[in-house]
Design a protein around this motif. Sequence first.
Motif, mmCIF file in Angstrom:
data_model
loop_
_atom_site.group_PDB
_atom_site.id
_atom_site.type_symbol
_atom_site.label_atom_id
_atom_site.label_comp_id
_atom_site.label_asym_id
_atom_site.label_seq_id
_atom_site.Cartn_x
_atom_site.Cartn_y
_atom_site.Cartn_z
ATOM 1 N N ALA A 185 1.016 -1.156 -0.017
ATOM 2 C CA ALA A 185 0.144 0.012 0.022
ATOM 3 C C ALA A 185 0.832 1.273 -0.143
ATOM 4 C CB ALA A 185 -0.933 0.023 1.289
ATOM 5 N N CYS A 186 0.490 2.278 0.642
ATOM 6 C CA CYS A 186 1.180 3.520 0.750
ATOM 7 C C CYS A 186 2.603 3.454 1.433
ATOM 8 C CB CYS A 186 0.430 4.315 1.487
ATOM 9 S SG CYS A 186 -1.298 4.537 1.079
ATOM 10 N N ALA A 187 2.978 2.306 1.970
ATOM 11 C CA ALA A 187 4.079 2.096 2.486
ATOM 12 C C ALA A 187 5.078 1.261 1.486
ATOM 13 C CB ALA A 187 4.095 1.353 4.022
ATOM 14 N N SER A 188 4.770 1.285 0.439
ATOM 15 C CA SER A 188 5.575 0.315 -0.603
ATOM 16 C C SER A 188 6.980 0.687 -0.878
ATOM 17 C CB SER A 188 4.805 0.114 -1.803
ATOM 18 O OG SER A 188 3.440 -0.332 -1.994
ATOM 19 N N GLY A 189 7.191 2.004 -1.219
ATOM 20 C CA GLY A 189 8.261 2.432 -1.452
ATOM 21 C C GLY A 189 9.196 2.327 -0.097
ATOM 22 N N THR A 190 8.702 2.886 0.973
ATOM 23 C CA THR A 190 9.702 2.489 2.262
ATOM 24 C C THR A 190 9.939 1.091 2.662
ATOM 25 O OG1 THR A 190 7.735 3.467 3.370
ATOM 26 C CG2 THR A 190 9.750 4.688 3.351
ATOM 27 N N SER A 191 8.850 0.041 2.195
ATOM 28 C CA SER A 191 9.116 -1.222 2.484
ATOM 29 C C SER A 191 10.173 -1.819 1.774
ATOM 30 C CB SER A 191 7.906 -1.681 2.257
ATOM 31 O OG SER A 191 6.758 -1.658 3.024
ATOM 32 N N ALA A 192 10.228 -1.307 0.539
ATOM 33 C CA ALA A 192 11.355 -1.677 -0.452
ATOM 34 C C ALA A 192 12.740 -1.072 -0.070
ATOM 35 C CB ALA A 192 11.294 -1.159 -1.759
ATOM 36 N N VAL A 213 16.874 1.262 -4.590
ATOM 37 C CA VAL A 213 15.482 1.140 -4.413
ATOM 38 C C VAL A 213 14.698 2.114 -5.370
ATOM 39 C CG1 VAL A 213 13.986 1.637 -2.476
ATOM 40 C CG2 VAL A 213 16.052 0.748 -2.090
ATOM 41 N N LEU A 214 13.687 1.832 -5.601
ATOM 42 C CA LEU A 214 12.800 2.598 -6.535
ATOM 43 C C LEU A 214 11.269 2.574 -6.083
ATOM 44 C CD1 LEU A 214 12.012 4.363 -9.025
ATOM 45 C CD2 LEU A 214 11.804 2.180 -10.133
ATOM 46 N N GLY A 215 10.598 3.748 -5.714
ATOM 47 C CA GLY A 215 9.086 3.795 -5.616
ATOM 48 C C GLY A 215 8.492 4.509 -6.585
ATOM 49 N N VAL A 216 7.537 3.905 -7.290
ATOM 50 C CA VAL A 216 6.778 4.756 -8.472
ATOM 51 C C VAL A 216 5.398 4.269 -8.487
ATOM 52 C CG1 VAL A 216 7.760 2.827 -10.130
ATOM 53 C CG2 VAL A 216 7.189 5.242 -10.798
ATOM 54 N N ASP A 217 4.599 5.290 -8.855
ATOM 55 C CA ASP A 217 3.027 5.076 -9.277
ATOM 56 C C ASP A 217 2.651 6.019 -10.200
ATOM 57 O OD1 ASP A 217 1.784 2.454 -8.507
ATOM 58 O OD2 ASP A 217 2.483 3.021 -6.337
ATOM 59 N N GLN A 218 1.914 5.629 -10.892
ATOM 60 C CA GLN A 218 1.188 6.501 -11.983
ATOM 61 C C GLN A 218 -0.302 6.557 -11.714
ATOM 62 O OE1 GLN A 218 1.687 6.296 -16.389
ATOM 63 N NE2 GLN A 218 2.051 8.313 -16.404
ATOM 64 N N MET A 219 -0.954 7.471 -10.779
ATOM 65 C CA MET A 219 -2.199 7.470 -10.504
ATOM 66 C C MET A 219 -3.306 8.053 -11.306
ATOM 67 S SD MET A 219 -1.707 5.823 -7.547
ATOM 68 C CE MET A 219 -3.148 5.782 -6.750
ATOM 69 N N SER A 220 -2.850 8.967 -12.198
ATOM 70 C CA SER A 220 -3.791 9.915 -13.069
ATOM 71 C C SER A 220 -4.408 8.992 -14.212
ATOM 72 C CB SER A 220 -2.987 11.032 -13.533
ATOM 73 O OG SER A 220 -1.902 10.828 -14.511
ATOM 74 N N THR A 221 -3.634 8.142 -14.616
ATOM 75 C CA THR A 221 -4.387 7.363 -15.486
ATOM 76 C C THR A 221 -5.431 5.995 -15.003
ATOM 77 O OG1 THR A 221 -2.301 5.774 -15.664
ATOM 78 C CG2 THR A 221 -2.324 7.362 -17.100
ATOM 79 N N LEU A 222 -5.457 6.008 -13.643
ATOM 80 C CA LEU A 222 -6.311 5.027 -13.025
ATOM 81 C C LEU A 222 -7.388 5.652 -12.388
ATOM 82 C CD1 LEU A 222 -3.459 2.697 -11.636
ATOM 83 C CD2 LEU A 222 -4.785 2.371 -13.703
ATOM 84 N N PHE A 223 -7.201 6.507 -11.830
ATOM 85 C CA PHE A 223 -8.225 7.388 -10.838
ATOM 86 C C PHE A 223 -8.478 8.742 -11.131
ATOM 87 C CE2 PHE A 223 -6.201 3.872 -8.584
ATOM 88 C CZ PHE A 223 -7.331 3.059 -8.132
ATOM 89 N N SER A 224 -9.559 9.139 -11.209
ATOM 90 C CA SER A 224 -9.970 10.736 -11.263
ATOM 91 C C SER A 224 -10.507 11.278 -10.024
ATOM 92 C CB SER A 224 -11.202 10.911 -12.045
ATOM 93 O OG SER A 224 -12.521 10.250 -11.570
ATOM 94 N N GLY A 225 -10.364 10.500 -8.701
ATOM 95 C CA GLY A 225 -10.434 11.033 -7.453
ATOM 96 C C GLY A 225 -9.877 10.131 -6.603
ATOM 97 N N ALA A 226 -10.542 9.740 -5.321
ATOM 98 C CA ALA A 226 -10.270 8.841 -4.417
ATOM 99 C C ALA A 226 -9.940 7.402 -5.095
ATOM 100 C CB ALA A 226 -11.409 8.895 -3.154
ATOM 101 N N ILE A 227 -9.002 6.881 -4.322
ATOM 102 C CA ILE A 227 -8.663 5.453 -4.872
ATOM 103 C C ILE A 227 -9.961 4.605 -4.563
ATOM 104 C CG2 ILE A 227 -7.234 3.569 -4.372
ATOM 105 C CD1 ILE A 227 -5.152 5.452 -3.715
ATOM 106 N N VAL A 228 -10.437 3.494 -5.607
ATOM 107 C CA VAL A 228 -11.515 2.986 -5.260
ATOM 108 C C VAL A 228 -11.032 1.716 -4.562
ATOM 109 C CG1 VAL A 228 -13.256 1.495 -6.378
ATOM 110 C CG2 VAL A 228 -12.464 3.501 -7.501
ATOM 111 N N PRO A 229 -11.670 1.385 -3.310
ATOM 112 C CA PRO A 229 -11.184 0.295 -2.412
ATOM 113 C C PRO A 229 -11.399 -1.123 -3.173
ATOM 114 C CG PRO A 229 -12.841 1.599 -1.343
ATOM 115 C CD PRO A 229 -12.836 2.021 -2.680
ATOM 116 N N GLU A 230 -10.678 -1.872 -2.824
ATOM 117 C CA GLU A 230 -10.546 -3.413 -3.574
ATOM 118 C C GLU A 230 -11.971 -4.087 -3.075
ATOM 119 O OE1 GLU A 230 -10.590 -6.689 -4.947
ATOM 120 O OE2 GLU A 230 -8.955 -5.283 -5.382
ATOM 121 N N ALA A 231 -12.765 -4.350 -3.847
ATOM 122 C CA ALA A 231 -14.242 -4.811 -3.964
ATOM 123 C C ALA A 231 -14.489 -6.155 -2.817
ATOM 124 C CB ALA A 231 -14.944 -5.288 -5.271
ATOM 125 N N THR A 232 -13.179 -6.777 -2.914
ATOM 126 C CA THR A 232 -13.305 -8.217 -2.129
ATOM 127 C C THR A 232 -12.825 -7.754 -0.780
ATOM 128 O OG1 THR A 232 -10.924 -8.564 -2.694
ATOM 129 C CG2 THR A 232 -12.466 -9.662 -4.055
#
Length: 378
Positions: free
Chosen positions: A79-86, A104-123
């Motif tokens: 989750a949000c601690a992925s970069g510091t976990s690495a 160590v690399l931490g990276v994400d590109q959110m703009s192509t996936l979400f227009s607002g809040a992150i959608v929670p995992e449905a399961t």
Amino acid sequence: MNGAMLWGVGTSIYGLQPEKRVEELAWTAVAEAIRDAGITPDAIEAIIVGSVFGPPGVATRVQRGIGIPGVPMWTVENACASGTSAYHEAVEAVRLGRFGCVLVLGVDQMSTLFSGAIVPEATDPEGASSLPLPGLYAMAASRYVQEFGVTPEQLAAVAVKNKRNGLDNPRAQLRNSAPTVEEVLSSRMIAEPLTFLQCCPTSDGAGALVVGRDRGHAGDLRVEASAMVSGALWDHRSDDVWGYASVARAAEIAYAQAGRAPSEMDVLEMHDAFTIGEIVTCEALGLAPRGKGAELAPSGHTARDGAQPVNPSGGLLSRGHPLGGTGTAQIAEIAWQLRGLAGPRQVERHRVGLVETMGGGAAGMDGNACVVTILSAQ
């Protein structure tokens, strides 16, 4: 903790960059970190990538692009601690003698996936009940308002401080204005009592670090401690709000490893995805007693010129929050601060720094993970 040093850091610009490939963001950060470490790519013995929403194979694409084939490489998702976990895994690998130099690399590109809040995992129960993270943090804020008398103005003061700091961060996403408490409170309500300006933006970005053994370089920073914990079972019957216990456990371990007290931290970067997050984290890290964390920002204690500056970079509220790329950006900021290279953001006391990153919600758990690391200048 002996043996692990931070050699170099680098980041991309943080912001909405849908036109760029995710590897492009990563290459920018990696190239800067390698230059900062004063090494050539062939000195790297392993690569650890932290990413939440990176496409499959993103680590391999980055590896190909930077021309470091053949070395061990793996990806961490926490989750949000992925970069510091690495980063934590790299520190442990160097400390134990497994590798002498790890990228160590931490990276994400959110703009192509979400227009607002992150959608929670449905399961997960959170997803099934339509409870995104703004709602989860809002419940924590509501409890603090009821239990400790935290005021809307105290919540807003965190945003005012961090957004003012962000004006001086050329890599931050939001650096167009420093709102007043009144402007923060009058912005659109997202999840009561948290308004729009109390929530971090969706972002794209990458941060890179080079961790290695002690090589005797004056500019290298000593890793005095690195602690990672995962969340414990949590529900409405728990004594603490969501996230508090994980941060407190990680902090306790880190302080013990470093042989230091909270009062010795000169400058801190912590996970302020929402204003209440910084308040709760300040308490969990021992900067304030339970119920008193909301007093730190209004009093000036955590201001850039205060006794213990928190988020001089502008934090997630200004820099943005590309999940995997957040923790590495936090460490980069502390590195610049400890080296005295933060420019107009530079704090006065800068020998010991702390970074805390808290991973987001998971079903019935007190967060996914939390990493706390303590660094010092030599």
